[in-house]
Design an enzyme around this catalytic site. Structure first.
Site, PDB file in Angstrom:
ATOM      1  N   HIS A 170       0.846  -1.200   0.000  1.00 52.64           N
ATOM      2  CA  HIS A 170       0.000   0.000   0.000  1.00 52.64           C
ATOM      3  C   HIS A 170       0.883   1.254   0.000  1.00 52.64           C
ATOM      4  O   HIS A 170       0.704   2.156  -0.825  1.00 52.64           O
ATOM      5  CB  HIS A 170      -0.911  -0.035   1.238  1.00 52.64           C
ATOM      6  CG  HIS A 170      -1.769   1.168   1.406  1.00 52.64           C
ATOM      7  ND1 HIS A 170      -3.121   1.147   1.156  1.00 52.64           N
ATOM      8  CD2 HIS A 170      -1.481   2.441   1.806  1.00 52.64           C
ATOM      9  CE1 HIS A 170      -3.629   2.343   1.394  1.00 52.64           C
ATOM     10  NE2 HIS A 170      -2.654   3.148   1.793  1.00 52.64           N
ATOM     11  N   GLU A 171       1.826   1.308   0.931  1.00 46.07           N
ATOM     12  CA  GLU A 171       2.699   2.484   1.035  1.00 46.07           C
ATOM     13  C   GLU A 171       3.628   2.604  -0.170  1.00 46.07           C
ATOM     14  O   GLU A 171       3.870   3.718  -0.667  1.00 46.07           O
ATOM     15  CB  GLU A 171       3.506   2.439   2.341  1.00 46.07           C
ATOM     16  CG  GLU A 171       2.666   2.464   3.601  1.00 46.07           C
ATOM     17  CD  GLU A 171       1.762   3.694   3.731  1.00 46.07           C
ATOM     18  OE1 GLU A 171       2.059   4.738   3.110  1.00 46.07           O
ATOM     19  OE2 GLU A 171       0.759   3.609   4.466  1.00 46.07           O
TER      20      GLU A 171
ATOM     21  N   HIS B 201       1.858   4.225  -3.123  1.00 41.26           N
ATOM     22  CA  HIS B 201       1.851   5.693  -3.028  1.00 41.26           C
ATOM     23  C   HIS B 201       3.195   6.261  -3.484  1.00 41.26           C
ATOM     24  O   HIS B 201       3.252   7.207  -4.268  1.00 41.26           O
ATOM     25  CB  HIS B 201       1.617   6.148  -1.583  1.00 41.26           C
ATOM     26  CG  HIS B 201       0.252   5.887  -1.043  1.00 41.26           C
ATOM     27  ND1 HIS B 201      -0.905   6.138  -1.748  1.00 41.26           N
ATOM     28  CD2 HIS B 201      -0.140   5.428   0.178  1.00 41.26           C
ATOM     29  CE1 HIS B 201      -1.952   5.837  -0.997  1.00 41.26           C
ATOM     30  NE2 HIS B 201      -1.516   5.389   0.171  1.00 41.26           N
TER      31      HIS B 201
END
Length: 192
Positions: free
Chosen positions: A53-54, A57
């Site tokens: 997820h990170e 980004h």
């Protein structure tokens, strides 16, 4: 992607503490093999969901020519571990901080990358769940599916600087579609 040494340490620390928190949540805390297996399983399910997820980004932000670096929120990580002893987790492990010229559209693209990653991971775990016949592997796949759909839905909440606020500011249709999809996937698959 480019990483600083401190960022690698922060990602590793967040991954480890989240894995411990989820292991405590699912199995309780003890110094035995069962707990350490739970940490590994949590690292593979919740930890991978958090990490990718990170990184999603970060990847999109760097594609836009921005500087993007993950910073761990150590107090929130320890709070997640503490709360896991009481049967629930509130996790805000950290965030990717972005600098550079960012329009609302770019910010929306960067923000949606995380929840979409969790939806894709949830679908992969769902496929593994349906194709597997080994009970232990099915339970791991089920856990990975549920956690990733929940992470997607949680991150689409439109406040506290979560991804949902940025996506909503950029495009209401994309926001609504992603939020509804993640909620339906989470609740729909918990019935399996």
């Amino acid at each position: 992607m480019r990483f600083s040494p401190e960022e690698i340490r922060a990602l590793t620390r967040a991954w480890l503490l989240l894995s411990i928190a989820f292991a405590i949540l699912f199995t309780g805390f003890s110094f035995d093999v069962r707990f350490f297996v739970a940490v590994i399983i949590s690292g593979f399910t919740a930890g991978i969901g958090f990490l990718l997820h990170e990184l999603a980004h970060k990847y999109v932000a760097q594609k836009y020519g921005c500087h993007a670096e993950f910073h761990a929120f150590d107090q929130m990580l320890w709070l997640a571990v503490f709360l896991s002893f009481f049967g629930f987790i509130f996790a805000a492990p950290g965030a990717v901080f972005i600098t550079g010229r960012i329009t609302p559209k770019k910010n929306g693209h960067i923000a949606i990358a995380g929840p979409l990653t969790n939806i894709i991971l949830g679908i992969i775990f769902f496929v593994l769940l349906t194709l597997n016949t080994v009970p232990f592997m099915k339970s791991i796949a089920g856990m990975g599916m549920t956690i990733n759909f929940l992470l997607a839905a949680f991150n689409m909440i439109p406040f506290f600087g979560l991804d949902g606020a940025k996506v909503l500011q950029w495009n209401k249709t994309v926001y609504a579609t992603t939020l509804i999809a993640s909620i339906l996937l989470y609740f729909g698959t918990t019935l399996i």
